[in-house]
Design an enzyme around this catalytic site. Structure first.
Site, short mmCIF file in Angstrom:
data_model
loop_
_atom_site.label_atom_id
_atom_site.label_comp_id
_atom_site.label_asym_id
_atom_site.label_seq_id
_atom_site.Cartn_x
_atom_site.Cartn_y
_atom_site.Cartn_z
N TYR A 111 0.84 -1.19 0.00
CA TYR A 111 0.00 0.00 0.00
C TYR A 111 0.88 1.25 0.00
O TYR A 111 1.91 1.30 0.67
CB TYR A 111 -0.91 -0.03 1.23
CG TYR A 111 -1.68 1.23 1.48
CD1 TYR A 111 -2.57 1.73 0.54
CD2 TYR A 111 -1.51 1.94 2.66
CE1 TYR A 111 -3.27 2.90 0.77
CE2 TYR A 111 -2.21 3.11 2.91
CZ TYR A 111 -3.08 3.58 1.95
OH TYR A 111 -3.77 4.74 2.18
N ASP A 183 0.92 -8.65 5.77
CA ASP A 183 -0.33 -7.93 5.58
C ASP A 183 -1.27 -8.87 4.82
O ASP A 183 -1.07 -9.14 3.64
CB ASP A 183 -0.09 -6.64 4.79
CG ASP A 183 -1.34 -5.79 4.65
OD1 ASP A 183 -2.45 -6.35 4.69
OD2 ASP A 183 -1.21 -4.57 4.49
N LYS A 208 -11.30 -3.02 5.25
CA LYS A 208 -11.54 -3.69 3.98
C LYS A 208 -12.44 -4.92 4.18
O LYS A 208 -13.58 -4.80 4.57
CB LYS A 208 -10.21 -4.03 3.32
CG LYS A 208 -9.20 -2.87 3.29
CD LYS A 208 -9.72 -1.62 2.63
CE LYS A 208 -8.64 -0.59 2.33
NZ LYS A 208 -7.93 -0.02 3.49
#
Length: 394
Positions: A111, A183, A208
């Site tokens: 990200y 992650d 999410k």
């Protein structure tokens, strides 16, 4: 949950961590309380000094709603314990500060906010950070031998869905006395269990898939009690605790996690297969396609392939934007994992902050379109993509 018999994930999503309520609620009630009273000084000291479990102060996480959620989160990843955070970035920040001070190695793409923290913010604190590509894994041994003690990665990655061998990387990290944090946001615990593959931490942007409805912002970090213990103080004093209201909403969402993600998996597979046949799509990046470079590894370490895919359109950045702008069902938005399908060009959102040179180094082009497949009918989503592609080419 008092039953000690091993239960499947969907059952744990519903029952793990729930407290017995005196009023008969099937789920842990929402405790909006900021502080909790005690019968005596001795009783409060027992909690403050760790001799007894109990509620104390919500910013510390010592609130029944938060603790119930954390027990459920731990269960999802097969972890001893979990901490809830106000965002995924807050979880990563506490992780890096607690366990990354001797050096962090980030493997592959991630990200954009994570990359920014690693490349720009942590070095300001004197923390050595090393960002290597998946094609540069041969550098890992040297970096670990040089003293880095935390390896961080996403798999599948954002936005190219690159897949890394977690068991192999965990073994290498541990051989050097380092820890591995994964992650697991893109995959979710439904599709991948990093701790079972040797990782020390699983971290999530719970905003999410765990939240799943685009109506909350939260993060989660799962691992052993021993490794999470040093993180407690960072979370407490950075003030990165989620509100009880958010924790209650997240616990609600987790009860439907498995059915949501399984549907998104199936629809994403259908969309990926359809886009792979479209003449205006140069490439489809999705681990569920047999010709995807990481397909065999994904099939080995994942139970399914997720609801995220990226397509590369036969167009420049502006032409690709025209395709995105023609979409009707897919909403242009930077997040993912919700009930509604979302679309974004990574160069305009998640990786906009990276320099053009760095994006090029990472293979992030203006022709990339990242799709978060929601709970709509797959046929309708495919039709929407086809009309956008055909109109833009006319």
């Amino acid at each position: 949950m008092h039953n000690k018999t091993p239960m499947h994930l969907a059952t744990r999503c519903v029952h793990a961590g729930e407290l017995d309520d005196a009023q008969g609620s099937p789920h842990t009630p929402l405790y909006t309380t900021t502080t909790f009273k005690f019968a005596s000084t001795e009783a409060i000291l027992d909690v403050v000094e760790g001799r007894a479990a109990g509620s104390l102060y919500t910013r510390y996480g010592l609130n029944p709603t938060i603790q119930s959620l954390e027990a459920k989160l731990a269960s999802l990843e097969g972890a001893e314990a979990a901490f809830a955070f106000c965002s995924g970035m807050a979880a990563e920040t506490a992780l890096f500060l607690a366990h990354g001070r001797e050096g962090v190695v980030c493997i592959g793409d991630a990200y954009g906010g994570t990359l920014e923290m690693l490349a720009e913010q942590l070095p300001l604190l004197g923390i050595d950070t090393h960002l290597i590509l998946g094609s540069e894994l041969d550098r890992l041994d040297k970096l670990l031998a040089g003293g880095a003690r935390l390896v961080f990665l996403e798999t599948p990655t954002n936005p190219a869905l690159e897949v890394f061998d977690l068991a192999a990387i965990a073994e290498k990290a541990h051989a050097h006395g380092a820890l591995l944090a994964v992650d697991n946001t893109f995959a979710s615990p439904v599709n991948q269990q990093p701790l079972a593959l040797g990782a020390d931490f699983a971290v999530h942007s719970a905003t999410k898939y765990l939240g799943g409805h685009s109506d909350l912002t939260a993060g989660a970090l799962m691992g052993s009690q021993e490794l999470l213990a040093p993180i407690f103080g960072w979370r407490k004093n950075l003030g990165s605790m989620p509100a009880p209201e958010t924790c209650n909403l997240l616990a609600r969402s987790l009860r439907t996690l498995v059915v949501r993600v399984r549907q998104q998996n199936a629809s994403a597979q259908a969309v990926a297969e359809a886009m792979a046949l479209h003449p205006r799509v140069q490439r489809v990046l999705y681990p569920g396609l047999p010709d995807f470079p990481g397909h065999e590894l994904a099939a080995k370490q994942m139970s399914d392939f997720g609801g995220m895919l990226t397509i590369e359109v036969d167009a420049d950045t502006e032409g690709t934007a025209a395709v995105v702008d023609r979409l009707k069902l897919f909403a242009i938005a930077p997040s993912l994992g919700g009930a509604e399908s979302l679309v974004t060009q990574p160069v305009t959102t998640t990786h906009h902050g990276l320099s053009e040179t760095e994006r090029e180094r990472r293979g992030i082009s203006g022709a990339m379109v990242r799709l978060s497949v929601g709970l709509e009918d797959a046929e309708d989503l495919i039709a929407d993509l086809e009309q956008a592609l055909s109109v833009a080419s006319g």
